[in-house]
Design a protein around this motif. Structure first.
Motif, mmCIF file in Angstrom:
data_model
loop_
_atom_site.group_PDB
_atom_site.id
_atom_site.type_symbol
_atom_site.label_atom_id
_atom_site.label_comp_id
_atom_site.label_asym_id
_atom_site.label_seq_id
_atom_site.Cartn_x
_atom_site.Cartn_y
_atom_site.Cartn_z
ATOM 1 N N SER A 83 0.949 -1.285 -0.177
ATOM 2 C CA SER A 83 0.002 0.046 0.004
ATOM 3 C C SER A 83 0.789 1.213 0.186
ATOM 4 C CB SER A 83 -0.856 -0.032 1.390
ATOM 5 O OG SER A 83 -1.579 -1.232 1.336
ATOM 6 N N ASP A 84 0.354 2.188 -0.641
ATOM 7 C CA ASP A 84 0.859 3.484 -0.435
ATOM 8 C C ASP A 84 0.094 4.581 0.212
ATOM 9 O OD1 ASP A 84 -1.054 3.913 -2.356
ATOM 10 O OD2 ASP A 84 0.147 4.674 -4.177
ATOM 11 N N ASN A 85 0.400 5.857 0.193
ATOM 12 C CA ASN A 85 -0.538 6.774 1.146
ATOM 13 C C ASN A 85 -0.520 6.239 2.299
ATOM 14 O OD1 ASN A 85 -1.289 8.546 -1.223
ATOM 15 N ND2 ASN A 85 -2.490 6.731 -1.939
ATOM 16 N N VAL A 86 0.541 6.168 2.833
ATOM 17 C CA VAL A 86 0.818 5.673 4.221
ATOM 18 C C VAL A 86 1.653 6.823 4.840
ATOM 19 C CG1 VAL A 86 1.789 4.053 6.060
ATOM 20 C CG2 VAL A 86 0.778 3.122 4.172
ATOM 21 N N ASP A 87 1.082 7.457 6.024
ATOM 22 C CA ASP A 87 1.924 8.462 6.863
ATOM 23 C C ASP A 87 3.269 7.985 6.977
ATOM 24 O OD1 ASP A 87 -0.241 10.231 6.615
ATOM 25 O OD2 ASP A 87 -0.910 9.865 8.677
ATOM 26 N N ILE A 88 4.281 9.185 6.768
ATOM 27 C CA ILE A 88 5.664 8.698 6.914
ATOM 28 C C ILE A 88 5.752 8.634 8.358
ATOM 29 C CG2 ILE A 88 6.572 10.876 7.293
ATOM 30 C CD1 ILE A 88 8.878 9.935 5.400
ATOM 31 N N GLU A 89 5.134 9.030 9.155
ATOM 32 C CA GLU A 89 5.322 8.715 10.741
ATOM 33 C C GLU A 89 4.937 7.417 11.122
ATOM 34 O OE1 GLU A 89 3.605 11.110 9.337
ATOM 35 O OE2 GLU A 89 4.669 13.119 9.885
#
Length: 287
Positions: free
Chosen positions: A146-152
């Protein structure tokens, strides 16, 4: 020519399903182009370049699914959208994949198959971190497609995994080759002595295929996700991947591929390389 679209708000499908659907649409009579994508900003840019970005798509969010077709007539376009609707509505039956029972959660999957040690996660980005936590807490390595995951979220997931000797590949990790099994968009390549850690899925695909063409096989191909070598993440999974390959008896040579990291992270990576005794090729492409 007629260009039409269908928008499904807050609906998610695996990217492989989306690509298969788009492929089927382009095979229909009268259809010259088709796209079936989540409405991320990157995908909107691609649609714009292809001349497929209709005004109604502009207002969609990354959680929305867009089907857009360009056809010779409006009837052809409408037919293609109907075909896409039916294709996306299909649900695989358990018998089709040889399973009498299909778990609905990661915890259920672990209970059904206690020998499992890796989870491949491909869900909408807003749900991805929670599923990755579930996998890691059940002792599983993770490939987070998955993408669109918060970098935090990515940082804390990777720190948690590293502390427990687990791989947390991703977010947005599209390719890995683990123990000869291709995950995501992986090529079929022979087993061999070269272990790869790559911060871009396409580069892992490319170098593994080039090595295979030269008759050289792959021991492991570890993807880190494209943000791993950025300052906020600090190369956590690149370092863990190097350590894993340095300890792997099947790996005789390491190959590291990435865009140029910051000097501090590059030195951290090279310091870990120097701690091992295996020949290592480092390609910070463009650096």
């Amino acid at each position: 020519m007629a260009t039409k679209c269908s928008i499904k708000f807050s609906e998610y499908h695996d990217s492989v399903v989306l690509m298969e659907t788009a492929r089927e649409l382009t095979r229909l009579p009268g259809v010259s182009d088709a796209a079936v994508v989540m409405a991320t900003e990157a995908n909107k840019s691609i649609l714009r370049e292809a001349g497929l970005l209709l005004p109604e798509i502009e207002a969609t969010s990354a959680n929305d699914l867009v089907v857009v077709v360009k056809a010779e007539t409006e009837e052809d376009a409408d037919h293609a959208l109907d075909v896409a609707e039916r294709y996306l509505a299909r649900r695989p039956e358990a018998a089709a994949v040889g399973l009498a029972f299909q778990p609905r959660t990661i915890r259920g999957a672990v209970r059904a198959n206690p020998a499992a040690n890796l989870a491949v996660i491909s869900v909408a980005g807003r749900y991805a971190a929670a599923e990755a936590w579930e996998a890691l807490r059940n002792g599983l390595h993770v490939l987070l497609f998955s993408d669109n995951v918060d970098i935090e979220d990515e940082v804390v997931l990777k720190k948690y995994a590293a502390e427990r000797g687990l791989l947390m590949m991703g977010a947005d990790c599209g390719t890995a080759i683990i123990n000869g099994v291709g995950l995501g968009f992986a090529n079929v390549v022979p087993r061999g002595p070269v272990g790869i850690v790559a911060a871009a899925s396409t580069w892992l695909q490319e170098v593994s295929a080039l090595l295979a063409r030269l008759g050289v096989g792959i021991s492991q191909g570890i993807g880190t996700g494209g943000r791993d070598l950025r300052e906020p993440v600090g190369g956590i999974m690149m370092l863990e991947g190097i350590k894993a390959l340095q300890a792997d008896p099947q790996t005789r040579v390491l190959l590291l591929v990435s865009k140029p990291p910051s000097p501090a992270i590059a030195e951290r990576v090279l310091a870990q390389v120097r701690q091992g005794d295996k020949p290592t090729v480092v390609c910070f492409l463009g650096g």
